[in-house]
Write a protein that holds these residues in place. Structure first.
Motif, PDB file in Angstrom:
ATOM      1  N   GLN A   1     -17.187 -41.197  72.962  1.00 45.32           N
ATOM      2  CA  GLN A   1     -17.916 -42.151  71.871  1.00 45.32           C
ATOM      3  C   GLN A   1     -17.821 -41.433  70.232  1.00 45.32           C
ATOM      4  OE1 GLN A   1     -21.654 -43.755  73.064  1.00 45.32           O
ATOM      5  NE2 GLN A   1     -21.035 -44.491  74.882  1.00 45.32           N
ATOM      6  N   LYS A   2     -17.996 -40.193  70.504  1.00 41.42           N
ATOM      7  CA  LYS A   2     -18.180 -39.530  69.150  1.00 41.42           C
ATOM      8  C   LYS A   2     -16.652 -39.082  68.823  1.00 41.42           C
ATOM      9  CE  LYS A   2     -19.260 -35.031  68.617  1.00 41.42           C
ATOM     10  NZ  LYS A   2     -18.313 -34.755  67.510  1.00 41.42           N
ATOM     11  N   THR A   3     -16.358 -38.937  67.717  1.00 38.73           N
ATOM     12  CA  THR A   3     -15.068 -38.449  67.286  1.00 38.73           C
ATOM     13  C   THR A   3     -14.846 -37.058  67.700  1.00 38.73           C
ATOM     14  OG1 THR A   3     -13.335 -37.994  65.492  1.00 38.73           O
ATOM     15  CG2 THR A   3     -15.748 -37.680  64.916  1.00 38.73           C
ATOM     16  N   LEU A   4     -13.476 -36.681  68.173  1.00 32.11           N
ATOM     17  CA  LEU A   4     -13.270 -35.328  68.726  1.00 32.11           C
ATOM     18  C   LEU A   4     -12.974 -34.479  67.494  1.00 32.11           C
ATOM     19  CD1 LEU A   4     -11.110 -36.182  71.547  1.00 32.11           C
ATOM     20  CD2 LEU A   4     -13.562 -35.426  71.648  1.00 32.11           C
ATOM     21  N   ALA A   5     -12.910 -35.169  66.190  1.00 30.02           N
ATOM     22  CA  ALA A   5     -12.468 -34.390  64.922  1.00 30.02           C
ATOM     23  C   ALA A   5     -13.500 -33.216  64.570  1.00 30.02           C
ATOM     24  CB  ALA A   5     -12.651 -35.212  63.689  1.00 30.02           C
ATOM     25  N   PRO A   6     -13.138 -32.073  64.383  1.00 31.64           N
ATOM     26  CA  PRO A   6     -14.031 -31.002  64.392  1.00 31.64           C
ATOM     27  C   PRO A   6     -15.207 -31.251  63.260  1.00 31.64           C
ATOM     28  CG  PRO A   6     -11.866 -29.975  64.765  1.00 31.64           C
ATOM     29  CD  PRO A   6     -11.685 -31.556  64.391  1.00 31.64           C
ATOM     30  N   TRP A   7     -16.387 -30.754  63.357  1.00 29.91           N
ATOM     31  CA  TRP A   7     -17.418 -30.711  62.434  1.00 29.91           C
ATOM     32  C   TRP A   7     -17.666 -31.924  61.724  1.00 29.91           C
ATOM     33  CZ3 TRP A   7     -19.300 -25.926  59.971  1.00 29.91           C
ATOM     34  CH2 TRP A   7     -18.990 -24.881  60.399  1.00 29.91           C
ATOM     35  N   SER A   8     -17.725 -33.003  62.743  1.00 25.31           N
ATOM     36  CA  SER A   8     -17.902 -34.552  62.368  1.00 25.31           C
ATOM     37  C   SER A   8     -18.939 -34.955  63.202  1.00 25.31           C
ATOM     38  CB  SER A   8     -16.747 -35.222  62.297  1.00 25.31           C
ATOM     39  OG  SER A   8     -17.033 -36.403  61.908  1.00 25.31           O
ATOM     40  N   PRO A   9     -19.962 -35.708  62.820  1.00 29.61           N
ATOM     41  CA  PRO A   9     -20.935 -36.480  63.502  1.00 29.61           C
ATOM     42  C   PRO A   9     -20.389 -37.988  63.649  1.00 29.61           C
ATOM     43  CG  PRO A   9     -21.654 -36.377  61.226  1.00 29.61           C
ATOM     44  CD  PRO A   9     -20.415 -35.562  61.080  1.00 29.61           C
ATOM     45  N   LYS A  10     -19.414 -38.488  63.276  1.00 32.18           N
ATOM     46  CA  LYS A  10     -18.825 -39.760  63.097  1.00 32.18           C
ATOM     47  C   LYS A  10     -18.513 -40.261  64.512  1.00 32.18           C
ATOM     48  CE  LYS A  10     -17.510 -39.298  58.239  1.00 32.18           C
ATOM     49  NZ  LYS A  10     -16.417 -39.465  57.441  1.00 32.18           N
ATOM     50  N   LYS A  11     -18.549 -41.507  64.644  1.00 38.82           N
ATOM     51  CA  LYS A  11     -18.069 -42.111  65.899  1.00 38.82           C
ATOM     52  C   LYS A  11     -16.699 -42.105  65.889  1.00 38.82           C
ATOM     53  CE  LYS A  11     -22.104 -45.191  66.427  1.00 38.82           C
ATOM     54  NZ  LYS A  11     -22.566 -46.310  66.812  1.00 38.82           N
TER      55      LYS A  11
END
Length: 765
Positions: A423-433
């Motif tokens: 559910q959370k983005t796999l993009a590093p250093w990101s808390p976004k969905k």
């Protein structure tokens, strides 16, 4: 021997009693094999690594194991000419101290919020600090407890003495000989202070225009500062204080519970005992005193984090901004899981299983307290900072469970881990969905890379950290393998099959021609041209993360046997490992480190100073040549982990790197967290005894021992011939003895057969 008041005591004869005493003495002598007069804590050298090779050094931290209160001298770096005041409490790993205490004797017009001192004769032990502030003729001693501490400050001049207490951003209030207040840390988090001195001041008030204003007792805002003034010829002031994340009242309770008088010696002696008991969980014997120092210092480093912030059964959580009851399970935070899942948590599962369970319970509570029920990645005092890549909390869960730890809710843990990964983005250093990048990963099984110069359009991607497509793909397939293992235990067979299949998606970014993991674009084409040493920009973040393609070539922790096949078989696998160590940088070090600041501790293309490399020297075991692992591990320990100021090759990360030293010095390593087994390396000591609890000891013993004899000639486990280059966690936790015969030249046949190789993907039946 401990007898309760209800114990029945039988009086033995004098002869029997003497035999009993001699037996105890003999047992202790066999178990405690350090240099006469030395105890484990005496080998700790907090200065190791205080001068960094490139990035962040270690800090000489004074604290008790996993305690809320930690301090270290505040200076620009180890070679700095001054220290800035005296620390009160460090609230995050590598962070500055909250509050600052400055003793002073001199012209009142020179009072400042923080006084910078020239210093000398510094002594640092885990439980004690001493320094001379020689510009002012002031001598300082310090000793910590868990949530409180004590200073003893000696003055030599005849003028009035002053104590200045500063909150960088908060409130300070003085009342006679007590100071209280708070400092704001961010995210609605505050650290509270209650402090008192053994002497009453002649006057006190806020610091205003470098003067004491006795009419005002409370300072607020930036550099909120109060001053206590003491009489002429004051020779000594003792200061004791408590720290809390709940309230000033709780800080006072913490002080009164832990430090009941002004005896610094008593606090220091108690702290020494705590450290000896903790470090004594592993007792070692050998002929090289520097090895012992590096070992116990490394073990001490693994206790700097996580920290227990339960206070009388309650704790403040920045994850929801509330105070909670801990219900008898202490709450821990301050962990960088990307670093610590590899070896720090596995080490704790052996020697501190109760703490490890409490920490896992803390992870689950954090997830429950956050809005989306996601497992944390970098939980700190101020909440989860969501740094680095991947969601390796799942590895700590399955590793602990598969090693017999059952004191947590596996179902809740699974859901928190699954949510974080899906559910959370796999993009590093990101808390976004999750967004478009994650949808692509779910459909295609890999993170797509951008071509050089191609514009980033994904809003979840951090502008500096980039996509890290290969690193994120490899890290996430490992996380999905961990999910599959938990799902199988829980009877979620559909999830187990789904994530197990996805965990093989490392094949999607493997280039069969070069046999490297290679960034691939959204159309399924490899990015060309591409240099595995230099491509990818700063830290290779357009492809990997912090390290280059040579390091990430081996990042398939959960299925190494498959990686061996992908490389062309065991001989090719070993040859490519050797080629990594033999391949030169290809450019000057200034240019290389300008691009790769974290790629330190270099041997060829290998980076001993960064955690993704820690398992690599053990991979020779999977190629049927464990003697090469023995050679490589020993040389890496000797080259890069030493008893000196530059004795750690990279960012130590509060146990992230030094846990490698602890395991490797003992002679084994947890190469795949989640598989309850260890691969064998090269033991450093004649004998090591690990207290595994319940009265059991696991002993690693070396016959024909010498510091130069690094090669295993043969082995026995509990008296039986052992011809495998690995052993199981179950065999370790049963207690017993792993015995090696060592030599100066390798026995290339030992543990080289196919049935001697370590398991991958699953444990053998």
């Amino acid at each position: 021997m401990c007898l309760t008041s209800n114990s029945k005591i039988i009086k033995p004869s004098i002869f029997t009693f003497l035999i009993f005493v001699l037996s105890l003495a003999s047992l202790f002598a066999k178990q405690h094999t350090l240099k006469p007069g030395m105890e484990p804590v005496d080998y700790v050298n907090p200065y190791i690594g205080n001068i960094s090779h490139l990035l962040v050094p270690t800090y000489p931290t004074i604290h008790l194991p996993n305690s809320l209160l930690r301090v270290y001298p505040e200076r620009a770096d180890f070679t700095g000419n001054q220290i800035s005041g005296l620390p009160v409490s460090v609230t995050s790993h590598r962070g500055a101290s909250a509050f600052n205490l400055s003793p002073y004797q001199g012209d009142e017009k020179k009072l400042n919020a923080v006084i910078n001192y020239g210093y000398d004769n510094e002594i640092i032990k885990p439980y004690f600090y001493h320094v001379d502030l020689d510009d002012y003729g002031i001598a300082v001693k310090f000793a910590p407890s868990h949530q409180s501490a004590i200073y003893q400050i000696n003055f030599t001049e005849t003028g009035p003495a002053y104590l200045i207490l500063n909150s960088l951003d908060g409130e300070m209030k003085v009342n006679a000989n007590t100071i209280s207040g708070y400092q704001s840390l961010g995210n609605n988090t505050k650290v509270f202070l209650y402090m008192e001195t053994d002497l009453k001041p002649t006057s006190s008030g806020i610091l205003s225009d470098q003067k004491i204003n006795p009419a005002v007792k409370t300072a607020t805002g930036k550099d909120a500062c109060v001053v206590l003034k003491y009489p002429l010829n004051t020779k000594q002031i003792k200061v004791r204080y408590g720290i809390s994340f709940i309230s000033i009242e709780q800080a006072k309770k913490n002080l009164q519970r832990e430090i009941k008088d002004y005896s610094l010696e008593k606090v220091a002696e108690t702290g020494r005992g705590v450290w000896n008991k903790t470090l004594g969980k592993i007792l070692i014997d050998g002929d090289n005193e520097n090895y012992k120092t590096v070992f116990y210092t490394s073990l001490y480093r693994t206790y700097e984090r996580m920290i227990c912030i339960s206070e009388d059964g309650n704790y403040f959580s920045a994850f929801d901004g509330k105070v909670h009851q801990d219900l008898g399970i202490p709450f821990y935070t301050d962990d960088w899981i990307w670093d610590t899942y590899r070896a720090t948590h596995p080490l704790r599962a052996i020697i501190e299983p109760k703490k490890e369970q409490d920490m896992i319970n803390s992870f689950i509570r954090m997830a429950e307290q956050m809005p989306d029920f996601w497992m944390p990645t970098f939980p700190e005092i101020t909440g989860d900072s969501r740094r680095m890549n991947s969601n390796h909390g799942v590895a700590t869960i399955i590793d602990a469970y598969n090693k017999g730890l059952r004191g947590f809710d596996l179902e809740k843990a699974y859901l928190a881990c699954k949510n974080a990964i899906t559910q959370k983005t796999l993009a590093p250093w990101s808390p976004k969905k999750a967004g478009a990048l994650d949808a692509f990963y779910k459909k295609n099984g890999y993170i797509p890379a951008l071509h050089p110069g191609e514009e980033e359009t994904i809003p979840e991607v951090h502008s500096w950290e980039k996509r890290q497509p290969v690193a994120v793909t490899l890290g996430t397939v490992y996380d999905e393998w961990c999910l599959s293992k938990i799902a199988k235990i829980l009877g979620k067979d559909e999830d187990a099959a789904y994530f197990a299949e996805r965990s093989l998606n490392y094949h999607k970014v493997f280039n069969p021609e070069t046999k490297f993991f290679h960034p691939k674009d959204k159309d399924g084409k490899f990015i060309e041209p591409f240099d595995y040493r230099f491509s990818g920009g700063i830290g290779a973040r357009d492809a990997y993360d912090e390290n280059n393609g040579w390091v990430y070539r081996w990042d398939v922790q959960h299925n190494i046997s498959d990686l061996v096949k992908m490389m062309g078989g065991k001989d090719s696998f070993v040859n490519e490992l050797e080629r990594m160590y033999n391949t030169p940088l290809g450019m000057g070090r200034p240019d290389f480190h300008h691009q790769f600041g974290d790629h330190t501790g270099i041997v060829g293309q290998y980076s001993m100073g960064n955690e993704p490399s820690m398992h690599i020297p053990y991979l020779y075991n999977y190629g049927g040549q464990p003697w090469r692992t023995q050679k490589r591990v020993r040389s890496l320990l000797n080259q890069w982990f030493r008893n000196d100021l530059m004795g750690i090759p990279g960012d130590e990360d509060g146990g992230g790197l030094t846990s490698f030293v602890v395991f490797s010095s003992l002679g084994f390593y947890p190469i795949t967290p989640g598989l309850p087994m260890y691969v064998i390396g090269a033991p450093m000591f004649r004998d090591a005894k690990i207290d595994i609890g319940n009265g059991k000891i696991f002993e690693i013993s070396c016959l024909n021992y010498s510091p130069d004899n690094k090669y295993i000639q043969s082995a026995k486990l509990n008296g039986k011939e052992w011809n495998k280059s690995w052993f199981s966690h179950q065999e370790l936790m049963q207690g017993g003895k792993l015995e090696f015969v060592m030599g100066k030249q390798p026995n290339k046949k030992w543990a080289s057969d196919e049935d001697a190789l370590p398991p991958s993907f699953s444990m053998p039946d």
